[in-house]
Design a protein around this motif. Structure first.
Motif, PDB file in Angstrom:
ATOM      1  N   ASP A  24     -10.518   4.029  11.330  1.00 40.46           N
ATOM      2  CA  ASP A  24      -9.038   3.018  11.218  1.00 40.46           C
ATOM      3  C   ASP A  24      -8.061   3.787  11.975  1.00 40.46           C
ATOM      4  OD1 ASP A  24      -9.451   4.824   9.375  1.00 40.46           O
ATOM      5  OD2 ASP A  24      -8.362   3.704   7.615  1.00 40.46           O
ATOM      6  N   ASP A  59     -14.694   4.542   0.780  1.00 40.88           N
ATOM      7  CA  ASP A  59     -14.705   3.441   1.065  1.00 40.88           C
ATOM      8  C   ASP A  59     -13.699   2.488   0.195  1.00 40.88           C
ATOM      9  OD1 ASP A  59     -16.549   3.642  -0.734  1.00 40.88           O
ATOM     10  OD2 ASP A  59     -17.479   1.636  -0.295  1.00 40.88           O
ATOM     11  N   ALA A  60     -13.384   3.296  -1.079  1.00 43.40           N
ATOM     12  CA  ALA A  60     -12.483   2.704  -2.011  1.00 43.40           C
ATOM     13  C   ALA A  60     -11.695   3.974  -2.943  1.00 43.40           C
ATOM     14  CB  ALA A  60     -13.404   1.923  -3.098  1.00 43.40           C
ATOM     15  N   GLU A  80      -2.302   2.982  -1.872  1.00 46.62           N
ATOM     16  CA  GLU A  80      -1.973   1.192  -1.900  1.00 46.62           C
ATOM     17  C   GLU A  80      -0.814   1.099  -0.870  1.00 46.62           C
ATOM     18  OE1 GLU A  80      -0.912  -2.424  -4.925  1.00 46.62           O
ATOM     19  OE2 GLU A  80      -1.614  -0.356  -5.915  1.00 46.62           O
ATOM     20  N   PRO A  85      -2.920   4.653   8.033  1.00 47.49           N
ATOM     21  CA  PRO A  85      -3.612   5.305   7.415  1.00 47.49           C
ATOM     22  C   PRO A  85      -3.311   6.668   6.863  1.00 47.49           C
ATOM     23  CG  PRO A  85      -4.767   4.323   9.281  1.00 47.49           C
ATOM     24  CD  PRO A  85      -3.051   3.986   9.296  1.00 47.49           C
ATOM     25  N   SER A 112     -10.753   4.786   3.915  1.00 47.06           N
ATOM     26  CA  SER A 112     -10.890   3.869   5.412  1.00 47.06           C
ATOM     27  C   SER A 112     -11.088   2.517   5.168  1.00 47.06           C
ATOM     28  CB  SER A 112     -12.128   4.494   6.119  1.00 47.06           C
ATOM     29  OG  SER A 112     -12.160   3.628   7.513  1.00 47.06           O
ATOM     30  N   LYS A 113     -10.253   1.877   6.027  1.00 50.38           N
ATOM     31  CA  LYS A 113     -10.237   0.245   5.952  1.00 50.38           C
ATOM     32  C   LYS A 113     -11.098  -0.174   7.026  1.00 50.38           C
ATOM     33  CE  LYS A 113      -5.860  -0.236   3.348  1.00 50.38           C
ATOM     34  NZ  LYS A 113      -5.897   0.944   2.642  1.00 50.38           N
ATOM     35  N   HIS A 114     -11.537   0.604   7.868  1.00 49.49           N
ATOM     36  CA  HIS A 114     -12.352   0.147   9.147  1.00 49.49           C
ATOM     37  C   HIS A 114     -13.618  -0.369   8.579  1.00 49.49           C
ATOM     38  CE1 HIS A 114     -14.571   0.270  12.607  1.00 49.49           C
ATOM     39  NE2 HIS A 114     -13.559   0.139  13.444  1.00 49.49           N
ATOM     40  N   GLN A 118     -16.381   1.357   5.968  1.00 51.44           N
ATOM     41  CA  GLN A 118     -16.701   1.115   4.772  1.00 51.44           C
ATOM     42  C   GLN A 118     -18.261   0.757   4.423  1.00 51.44           C
ATOM     43  OE1 GLN A 118     -13.714  -2.201   4.384  1.00 51.44           O
ATOM     44  NE2 GLN A 118     -12.482  -0.753   3.211  1.00 51.44           N
TER      45      GLN A 118
END
Length: 188
Positions: A24, A59-60, A80, A85, A112-114, A118
């Motif tokens: 990301d 990933d979370a 949040e 990033p 990561s939000k990619h 994830q």
């Protein structure tokens, strides 16, 4: 396509290999965050001093507690509400290779939000090492076209996603956060 690339990258990592992959932020070099030998290969490829540790990707955010002894509640808020990033440096690293733990016992972590990252991390069931895809001291590449042949040839697998995206990417914001909730910017 995405599922195939996740599978190929996972197979390489499972065998102790290192990959070049999109994130990301900027392109990264990575491996299993519990595999010290693979991590050493990344240090050698980057010609990076051992004391300059690398970050891990999750990933979370609920997985933070598996790798950090005491996660301050402010860490979850920062993740949040961050607009860009965000990498958090937190004390009390655990369950990763000692090669990733800073001298003060801290570790740098980014959620990561990619989608590729994830899915790969979910498949690995472990954190993914991430470090910029450059030789230490050289500028971080803003997209795939700027990655040196030396780096591309030095990894075991190059992920075939986002290679034609020429938009300029930048590294994550880095903040140090203490268990008491005090935090400071290291890189904005």
């Amino acid at each position: 396509m995405l599922r195939d690339e996740v599978h190929k990258a996972f197979e390489v990592i499972k065998q102790g290999g290192i990959i070049l992959y999109p994130t990301d932020t900027i392109w990264g070099i990575g491996c299993d965050a519990t595999n010290t030998e693979a991590i050493q290969r990344i240090f050698e490829l980057k010609q990076r001093p051992q004391e300059k540790s690398m970050i891990i990707l999750l990933d979370a955010d609920h997985k933070l507690e598996s790798y950090v002894a005491e996660v301050s509640s402010i860490a979850y808020d920062l993740i949040e509400f961050a607009e860009n990033p965000l990498t958090l440096v937190m004390p009390g690293a655990k369950n990763v290779s000692p090669s990733l733990i800073n001298a003060d016992g801290s570790i740098a972590v980014r959620v990561s939000k990619h989608p590729f990252c994830q899915q790969l991390i979910q498949r690995m069931r472990k954190p993914l090492v991430s470090t910029s895809a450059n030789i230490s001291g050289q500028p971080s590449p803003q997209n795939f076209s700027q990655i040196s042949a030396e780096v591309i040839e030095g990894v075991d697998y190059v992920v075939n996603i986002d290679q034609h995206d020429l938009s300029a990417k930048k590294p994550s914001t880095i903040m140090r956060i203490n268990p008491d909730g005090l935090f400071e910017f290291i890189r904005r």
